[in-house]
Design a protein around this motif. Sequence first.
Motif, short mmCIF file in Angstrom:
data_model
loop_
_atom_site.label_atom_id
_atom_site.label_comp_id
_atom_site.label_asym_id
_atom_site.label_seq_id
_atom_site.Cartn_x
_atom_site.Cartn_y
_atom_site.Cartn_z
N ASP A 76 0.84 -1.20 0.00
CA ASP A 76 0.00 0.00 0.00
C ASP A 76 0.88 1.25 0.00
O ASP A 76 0.69 2.17 0.80
CB ASP A 76 -0.93 0.00 1.21
CG ASP A 76 -2.00 1.08 1.14
OD1 ASP A 76 -2.32 1.53 0.04
OD2 ASP A 76 -2.50 1.50 2.21
N ALA A 77 1.84 1.28 -0.91
CA ALA A 77 2.80 2.37 -0.97
C ALA A 77 2.14 3.69 -1.34
O ALA A 77 1.31 3.76 -2.25
CB ALA A 77 3.90 2.05 -1.98
N LEU A 78 2.51 4.74 -0.63
CA LEU A 78 2.05 6.08 -0.95
C LEU A 78 3.11 6.86 -1.72
O LEU A 78 2.86 7.99 -2.14
CB LEU A 78 1.70 6.84 0.34
CG LEU A 78 0.59 6.23 1.20
CD1 LEU A 78 0.34 7.08 2.43
CD2 LEU A 78 -0.68 6.03 0.40
N GLY A 79 4.27 6.26 -1.89
CA GLY A 79 5.34 6.90 -2.62
C GLY A 79 6.47 5.93 -2.88
O GLY A 79 6.46 4.79 -2.41
N THR A 80 7.46 6.42 -3.63
CA THR A 80 8.61 5.58 -4.01
C THR A 80 9.89 6.40 -3.92
O THR A 80 9.92 7.56 -4.34
CB THR A 80 8.44 5.07 -5.46
OG1 THR A 80 7.28 4.24 -5.53
CG2 THR A 80 9.66 4.28 -5.91
N GLY A 81 10.93 5.78 -3.37
CA GLY A 81 12.26 6.37 -3.37
C GLY A 81 13.11 5.65 -4.41
O GLY A 81 13.25 4.43 -4.35
N ILE A 82 13.67 6.39 -5.36
CA ILE A 82 14.47 5.80 -6.43
C ILE A 82 15.95 5.97 -6.07
O ILE A 82 16.41 7.07 -5.79
CB ILE A 82 14.16 6.47 -7.78
CG1 ILE A 82 12.70 6.19 -8.16
CG2 ILE A 82 15.09 5.95 -8.86
CD1 ILE A 82 12.27 6.86 -9.45
N THR A 83 16.68 4.85 -6.11
CA THR A 83 18.06 4.87 -5.63
C THR A 83 18.93 3.93 -6.45
O THR A 83 18.50 3.37 -7.46
CB THR A 83 18.09 4.52 -4.13
OG1 THR A 83 19.41 4.64 -3.63
CG2 THR A 83 17.57 3.11 -3.86
N GLY A 84 20.17 3.72 -6.01
CA GLY A 84 21.12 2.84 -6.68
C GLY A 84 22.25 2.50 -5.71
O GLY A 84 22.07 2.62 -4.50
N GLY A 85 23.41 2.22 -6.23
CA GLY A 85 24.11 2.63 -7.42
C GLY A 85 23.85 4.09 -7.79
O GLY A 85 23.51 4.90 -6.96
N GLU A 86 24.05 4.37 -9.03
CA GLU A 86 23.74 5.70 -9.56
C GLU A 86 22.59 5.58 -10.56
O GLU A 86 22.79 5.20 -11.71
CB GLU A 86 24.96 6.32 -10.23
CG GLU A 86 24.70 7.65 -10.91
CD GLU A 86 23.84 8.59 -10.07
OE1 GLU A 86 22.69 8.87 -10.46
OE2 GLU A 86 24.32 9.04 -9.01
N PRO A 87 21.37 5.90 -10.12
CA PRO A 87 20.20 5.70 -10.98
C PRO A 87 20.23 6.49 -12.28
O PRO A 87 19.72 6.02 -13.31
CB PRO A 87 19.02 6.11 -10.10
CG PRO A 87 19.61 6.87 -8.96
CD PRO A 87 20.99 6.35 -8.78
N LEU A 88 20.85 7.69 -12.29
CA LEU A 88 20.82 8.49 -13.51
C LEU A 88 21.78 7.98 -14.58
O LEU A 88 21.77 8.49 -15.71
CB LEU A 88 21.08 9.96 -13.19
CG LEU A 88 19.92 10.69 -12.53
CD1 LEU A 88 20.22 12.18 -12.38
CD2 LEU A 88 18.61 10.51 -13.32
N LEU A 89 22.58 6.96 -14.27
CA LEU A 89 23.31 6.27 -15.33
C LEU A 89 22.34 5.50 -16.22
O LEU A 89 22.68 5.11 -17.35
CB LEU A 89 24.35 5.31 -14.74
CG LEU A 89 25.55 5.95 -14.04
CD1 LEU A 89 26.46 4.88 -13.47
CD2 LEU A 89 26.32 6.86 -15.01
N LYS A 90 21.15 5.27 -15.72
CA LYS A 90 20.06 4.62 -16.45
C LYS A 90 18.87 5.57 -16.48
O LYS A 90 17.76 5.25 -16.05
CB LYS A 90 19.69 3.29 -15.78
CG LYS A 90 20.86 2.34 -15.61
CD LYS A 90 21.39 1.84 -16.94
CE LYS A 90 22.58 0.93 -16.76
NZ LYS A 90 23.11 0.43 -18.05
#
Length: 348
Positions: A76-90
């Motif tokens: 029941d996620a109300l949001g998402t955290g985008i991470t890595g590694g380095e996510p902006l390499l993708k």
Amino acid sequence: MKEMIQTDKGSFYNFLTEGCRLCQQGAKMVLFITGTCDRGCFYCPLSEDRKRDTVYVNEKAVETDDDVLSEAYTMDALGTGITGGEPLLKKEKVIHYIELLKAEFGKEHHIHLYTSIAPSKETLEALASAGLDEIRFHPPQNMWHVLKGSAYEKAVKDAKDLDIEVGFELPSIKGVHELKDIINELGCFLNLNELEFSDNNAMELTERGFMLKNDISNAVEGSETFAREIAQYLPKMHFCSSRYKDAGQLRERLIRTAKQTARPFDEITEDGTLLYGSIKASDIEEVVSFLNEIGVPENMFEIGERAIELPGWFTEENAQELKECGFIPSVIERYPFKDGLVVEVIPL
């Protein structure tokens, strides 16, 4: 300066981003875009298993978009955290998943991104167009004293112009004090994380003279002190303790997931795990007949290949009779995911 709020798990803050607020509730899903990164930060805690070009959602490897959406519904996620590694390499993957989540859950599904890259205005425009709500920059340590006039300063200003909430997120170590002036000039936030020993960074930290805070934590001695020293100068600051990340965020996310996945007979513990009873037998049909004879409702047990699962209190109260019938009763505690890790099996 706003009053600093101290939590019972060692964190303190005078400002929380929406991403942090949702994380406190256990309502933020973690989307790990890739394990690849070219920074080589000595304090990086990422395990060798994760240093691959693989997408994960929470603890699960992602094969299809449905894997991501299913996990979001499960907790029941109300949001998402985008991470890595380095996510902006993708970058294209990042944009794809932002668009996917916004299309499925609406613009109110809050998405924040961690990156060590200072993206161009064109990249920030693409991220904003996809629906990114918040961005947290992680410049390399050797740049902390020269952020004025750098690409990071420009990226912060560009993000603000695009109505993306923006700030810096860094480990709380020597040198963070040098950021106070530029952060105040830019009017952005600073999130500091208590530095921790991990299997991956332990040797690097030890070689640099870092020591454990105590015998019951992976936190580094003195990390909190650096955060307290800079806190008095900043109106938008949050220190996230090691104890809070372990005992707070994870626990709240587990409880949230458990509420979504628990069966009618599962008991949700205060730690967010599930407790239930198990009856093993050489002939499962004999157990079914026994339960039917004593009037246990069908929605209060689940038939598996090797065992029947049902309320833990039932196996405890009827353990002796079950054993006399040749059955093997126990109580099981496991994580609230599909095929979740079993924490403990208690024979009765």
